[in-house]
Every structure is written in structure tokens, then in C-alpha cells.
Design an enzyme around this catalytic site. Sequence first.
Site, PDB file in Angstrom:
ATOM      1  N   SER A 158      33.707  44.186  48.183  1.00 39.37           N
ATOM      2  CA  SER A 158      35.085  44.797  48.487  1.00 39.37           C
ATOM      3  C   SER A 158      34.827  43.780  49.866  1.00 39.37           C
ATOM      4  O   SER A 158      34.807  42.214  50.628  1.00 39.37           O
ATOM      5  CB  SER A 158      35.351  46.161  49.049  1.00 39.37           C
ATOM      6  N   ASP A 265      43.988  44.753  40.862  1.00 42.78           N
ATOM      7  CA  ASP A 265      43.784  44.961  42.662  1.00 42.78           C
ATOM      8  C   ASP A 265      44.448  43.923  43.093  1.00 42.78           C
ATOM      9  O   ASP A 265      44.838  43.211  42.457  1.00 42.78           O
ATOM     10  CB  ASP A 265      42.115  44.082  42.218  1.00 42.78           C
ATOM     11  N   HIS A 295      40.813  48.413  42.264  1.00 40.26           N
ATOM     12  CA  HIS A 295      39.845  47.891  42.861  1.00 40.26           C
ATOM     13  C   HIS A 295      38.658  49.000  43.496  1.00 40.26           C
ATOM     14  O   HIS A 295      39.399  50.088  43.429  1.00 40.26           O
ATOM     15  CB  HIS A 295      40.251  48.183  44.968  1.00 40.26           C
TER      16      HIS A 295
END
Length: 321
Positions: A158, A265, A295
Site C-alpha cells: 500500500s 480495490d 485492499h
Amino acid sequence: MAAESSIIVDPCAYLHITLNPDGTLTRSPDAFPTASPTISSTATVLSKDIPINPANNTWARIFLPKQPPNKLPLLLYFHGGGFILGSPDLAMFHEFCSNIAGELPVLLVSAGYRLAPEHRLPAAYDDGMEALRWVKTVEDDWLRDHADYSNCFVMGSSAGANMAYHVGLHAARETDDLSPLKIKGLILHQPFFGGVRRTESELRLVNDPFFPPCVSDLMWELSLPVGADRDHTYCNPTAGEDSFGVLDEMERLGWRVLVTGCDGDQLIDRQTELVKMMEKKGIKVEGRFGGGDFHGFEFDDSSKAKLLHLVLQDFIFSDSV
């Protein structure tokens, strides 16, 4: 689309943070449990903490398989959290890194960095580069005895994958100074990018209960330099030209790049745009995008995490570089 009851209207409450009048954050310690380093004789993966820069309170947690071969690939990892949350000792990151170190196997260094908004970007990138320089000079027996400095990969999840990308851009210009470290590639696990214009996936998942655009918007607002919008290069590398030619340097060095994601996501369109940009530059980039999921799903689903391990293992132990 999520049910009406799942729509997130207060991203601060979702993130368990309070924005203070002086611009700092109060982060709820109860929302994100931590884990101590593992030194038990029964552990399959050992871990320990080492300071990087005490003045900035940055440090790393190193993970080593209990019975390693003499030399292992060296994996420098940056955690997620939108640049405003997280540390190497969060339980979710500790378990994720421990499993990667044990199952691939690799010697993994999970490096912390200063958080925004107290330390806005590029502070985290600076700390990432400092960690890269530190790892080649620190006097540590695990690294000395078991790290293959000629076989190094930079990975993040991320926001940490955003860091891995930008740290990689800087490192590509400093390869001589980083010797004996030799970076072979970057691993961008569900990378965190954005932009002013909404993409199809951001519109489609506007009410996603796991990671909606209103939450990522707040993260960017708190982490970008004051006055910058989401088309700043830190957030949106596809918005402008590669003025420094650094991607060309990455291509010349022969680095490989792995980008992973999923179509559940909201960030997937940003991730595929990055892959296309790197392909145009001639970089050896591989996009691995799955259907469904959300996610950070591999932090919650051990079976999906094991599938990721196989992808990482194939990428790291490939002889194509």
C-alpha cells in the site's frame, strides 16, 4: 456496491484518528495491536529490533528463518498505513513479514519511517533511503552472516509500495554509492497512488467498506506537502513527464518490477496505469491482478497470503536478471 449502512461518512472515525488543532494526529493505540519480536526457541522465524536513526525515532525489525542457509536474498520492506499510521511492530505487519521470511525464505528487514502529518512527504522517502544505506553498513550478525547483498529487493504494501517505488527512483541514481548492495527489483504490493480525476474503479467503489476514496483522500491531504493536490508526483506518477529520466535509469539497470492488486480495490486503475507507464519505458514489469478481494486482503486471509508467497518466490528466485 456496499449497503447504505456501510457507507463511510467520517474517515477520521474509520481510521481511529483525531486531527488536533496544531496539525498533529492522535492515533488510537487500541485500534492497532502490536507484537513483540520473536526470540522463542520454538519459533520458526526469529526477529529482533535495531535502531536506524534515534534522532528521528526510526528503527527496523529484522526477520530471519531459524535454520537459514548461509546466504539469503535480502528484502527491504515498508509497511502500509497511508503514510499516517503504522510501524514495523503492528501485529498484522509482523505476521505478514514473518511468514514471508519463513516461507520464501528471505532475510527481511521491515524498516519504519516518520509519519505524516507531523512529518509530511518526502520525509518517509528520505527515511526509506536512509534505511537502504543503513542496511549495508549496520554491524549486525544476522545481516553479516546471512544476507546476500548482491541479491536485494525493495518491497512495500500500500503506502509502503508507494515508498518502494519512490525509494527505487532515488536508489537508481545512487547505485554506486549503495555498493555492495545490488538491487534486483521492486515489489509493489497493492501500491497506494491517486490523482485528482476519479478513475472508474474509484467511482465504482466509492462506498467500499474496506478502503473507500474518502479515506484515501484524507490520507493524501495529511501526507502530501502543504498546498499540493493529488496530481503531485508523490501521489500520481503518471500525471507528468518523467523529467529526471529516472525510469530510463531503472530500465538501464535491468531492474524487474512486480505490481500486485485486485479489482475489488479502488486503487486498481492507478496500479494498472503505473504498469502501462513502466512498460512504455521498457522496464521489465509484471502486473499480477486478481478478481474480487479488497485492499489488504492478504493480511486477513492466510490462504490468499500463501498464494502471494508463491508469486513472490517465483519473482525473487527467478534467474532472469
